[in-house]
Design a protein around this motif. Sequence first.
Motif, PDB file in Angstrom:
ATOM      1  N   MET A   1       0.823  -1.198   0.000  1.00  0.00           N
ATOM      2  CA  MET A   1       0.000   0.000   0.000  1.00  0.00           C
ATOM      3  C   MET A   1       0.865   1.259   0.000  1.00  0.00           C
ATOM      4  O   MET A   1       0.611   2.182  -0.751  1.00  0.00           O
ATOM      5  N   GLU A   2       1.876   1.289   0.855  1.00  0.00           N
ATOM      6  CA  GLU A   2       2.738   2.469   0.933  1.00  0.00           C
ATOM      7  C   GLU A   2       3.547   2.652  -0.346  1.00  0.00           C
ATOM      8  O   GLU A   2       3.807   3.780  -0.758  1.00  0.00           O
ATOM      9  N   ALA A   3       3.915   1.550  -0.967  1.00  0.00           N
ATOM     10  CA  ALA A   3       4.689   1.632  -2.206  1.00  0.00           C
ATOM     11  C   ALA A   3       3.840   2.217  -3.329  1.00  0.00           C
ATOM     12  O   ALA A   3       4.343   2.995  -4.152  1.00  0.00           O
ATOM     13  N   SER A   4       2.552   1.880  -3.365  1.00  0.00           N
ATOM     14  CA  SER A   4       1.693   2.416  -4.424  1.00  0.00           C
ATOM     15  C   SER A   4       1.440   3.910  -4.218  1.00  0.00           C
ATOM     16  O   SER A   4       1.360   4.663  -5.185  1.00  0.00           O
ATOM     17  N   ILE A   5       1.341   4.342  -2.962  1.00  0.00           N
ATOM     18  CA  ILE A   5       1.168   5.775  -2.696  1.00  0.00           C
ATOM     19  C   ILE A   5       2.425   6.527  -3.109  1.00  0.00           C
ATOM     20  O   ILE A   5       2.349   7.587  -3.735  1.00  0.00           O
ATOM     21  N   ALA A   6       3.583   5.977  -2.794  1.00  0.00           N
ATOM     22  CA  ALA A   6       4.844   6.598  -3.189  1.00  0.00           C
ATOM     23  C   ALA A   6       4.967   6.647  -4.709  1.00  0.00           C
ATOM     24  O   ALA A   6       5.434   7.646  -5.267  1.00  0.00           O
ATOM     25  N   ALA A   7       4.532   5.615  -5.384  1.00  0.00           N
ATOM     26  CA  ALA A   7       4.595   5.588  -6.851  1.00  0.00           C
ATOM     27  C   ALA A   7       3.683   6.653  -7.448  1.00  0.00           C
ATOM     28  O   ALA A   7       4.063   7.350  -8.397  1.00  0.00           O
ATOM     29  N   VAL A   8       2.491   6.809  -6.899  1.00  0.00           N
ATOM     30  CA  VAL A   8       1.560   7.827  -7.395  1.00  0.00           C
ATOM     31  C   VAL A   8       2.122   9.221  -7.138  1.00  0.00           C
ATOM     32  O   VAL A   8       2.060  10.097  -8.011  1.00  0.00           O
ATOM     33  N   LEU A   9       2.675   9.448  -5.950  1.00  0.00           N
ATOM     34  CA  LEU A   9       3.262  10.755  -5.648  1.00  0.00           C
ATOM     35  C   LEU A   9       4.442  11.064  -6.561  1.00  0.00           C
ATOM     36  O   LEU A   9       4.588  12.197  -7.040  1.00  0.00           O
ATOM     37  N   LEU A  10       5.263  10.052  -6.821  1.00  0.00           N
ATOM     38  CA  LEU A  10       6.387  10.248  -7.732  1.00  0.00           C
ATOM     39  C   LEU A  10       5.900  10.546  -9.147  1.00  0.00           C
ATOM     40  O   LEU A  10       6.451  11.416  -9.838  1.00  0.00           O
ATOM     41  N   TYR A  11       4.858   9.869  -9.585  1.00  0.00           N
ATOM     42  CA  TYR A  11       4.271  10.102 -10.902  1.00  0.00           C
ATOM     43  C   TYR A  11       3.722  11.532 -10.996  1.00  0.00           C
ATOM     44  O   TYR A  11       3.970  12.244 -11.973  1.00  0.00           O
ATOM     45  N   VAL A  12       3.005  11.968  -9.965  1.00  0.00           N
ATOM     46  CA  VAL A  12       2.441  13.325  -9.949  1.00  0.00           C
ATOM     47  C   VAL A  12       3.560  14.361  -9.940  1.00  0.00           C
ATOM     48  O   VAL A  12       3.493  15.373 -10.652  1.00  0.00           O
ATOM     49  N   LEU A  13       4.598  14.111  -9.155  1.00  0.00           N
ATOM     50  CA  LEU A  13       5.733  15.026  -9.118  1.00  0.00           C
ATOM     51  C   LEU A  13       6.406  15.108 -10.492  1.00  0.00           C
ATOM     52  O   LEU A  13       6.764  16.193 -10.946  1.00  0.00           O
ATOM     53  N   GLY A  14       6.559  13.985 -11.155  1.00  0.00           N
ATOM     54  CA  GLY A  14       7.136  13.976 -12.505  1.00  0.00           C
ATOM     55  C   GLY A  14       6.286  14.762 -13.488  1.00  0.00           C
ATOM     56  O   GLY A  14       6.813  15.506 -14.320  1.00  0.00           O
ATOM     57  N   LEU A  15       4.973  14.618 -13.386  1.00  0.00           N
ATOM     58  CA  LEU A  15       4.090  15.389 -14.265  1.00  0.00           C
ATOM     59  C   LEU A  15       4.191  16.882 -14.002  1.00  0.00           C
ATOM     60  O   LEU A  15       4.172  17.691 -14.933  1.00  0.00           O
ATOM     61  N   LEU A  16       4.294  17.253 -12.729  1.00  0.00           N
ATOM     62  CA  LEU A  16       4.430  18.676 -12.390  1.00  0.00           C
ATOM     63  C   LEU A  16       5.733  19.255 -12.936  1.00  0.00           C
ATOM     64  O   LEU A  16       5.748  20.368 -13.477  1.00  0.00           O
ATOM     65  N   VAL A  17       6.813  18.499 -12.825  1.00  0.00           N
ATOM     66  CA  VAL A  17       8.099  18.962 -13.359  1.00  0.00           C
ATOM     67  C   VAL A  17       8.024  19.083 -14.876  1.00  0.00           C
ATOM     68  O   VAL A  17       8.479  20.074 -15.458  1.00  0.00           O
ATOM     69  N   LEU A  18       7.422  18.096 -15.528  1.00  0.00           N
ATOM     70  CA  LEU A  18       7.268  18.151 -16.982  1.00  0.00           C
ATOM     71  C   LEU A  18       6.413  19.341 -17.399  1.00  0.00           C
ATOM     72  O   LEU A  18       6.751  20.060 -18.345  1.00  0.00           O
ATOM     73  N   TYR A  19       5.330  19.604 -16.682  1.00  0.00           N
ATOM     74  CA  TYR A  19       4.474  20.758 -16.957  1.00  0.00           C
ATOM     75  C   TYR A  19       5.274  22.050 -16.827  1.00  0.00           C
ATOM     76  O   TYR A  19       5.186  22.937 -17.670  1.00  0.00           O
ATOM     77  N   TRP A  20       6.071  22.170 -15.761  1.00  0.00           N
ATOM     78  CA  TRP A  20       6.829  23.391 -15.513  1.00  0.00           C
ATOM     79  C   TRP A  20       7.871  23.614 -16.615  1.00  0.00           C
ATOM     80  O   TRP A  20       8.038  24.734 -17.095  1.00  0.00           O
ATOM     81  N   VAL A  21       8.557  22.546 -17.042  1.00  0.00           N
ATOM     82  CA  VAL A  21       9.568  22.674 -18.095  1.00  0.00           C
ATOM     83  C   VAL A  21       8.917  23.103 -19.408  1.00  0.00           C
ATOM     84  O   VAL A  21       9.410  24.001 -20.093  1.00  0.00           O
ATOM     85  N   ILE A  22       7.794  22.495 -19.762  1.00  0.00           N
ATOM     86  CA  ILE A  22       7.101  22.870 -20.998  1.00  0.00           C
ATOM     87  C   ILE A  22       6.597  24.303 -20.915  1.00  0.00           C
ATOM     88  O   ILE A  22       6.709  25.078 -21.868  1.00  0.00           O
TER      89      ILE A  22
END
Length: 55
Positions: A1-22
Amino acid sequence: MEASIAAVLLYVLGLLVLYWVIRLAVRHAIHDADQRRSREWVVNVADRVSRERRI
């Protein structure tokens, strides 16, 4: 359960960084285009007007 939450948070963080760069790249491109357009205006319009005033 904790690993899936960490994966989702990492995915969201990656999307935010990609959004900011674009976002920054688009902003930079718009700024460059505005500068290029203003330089072209000076060459095409302002030079012609100053030549007409000299005549």
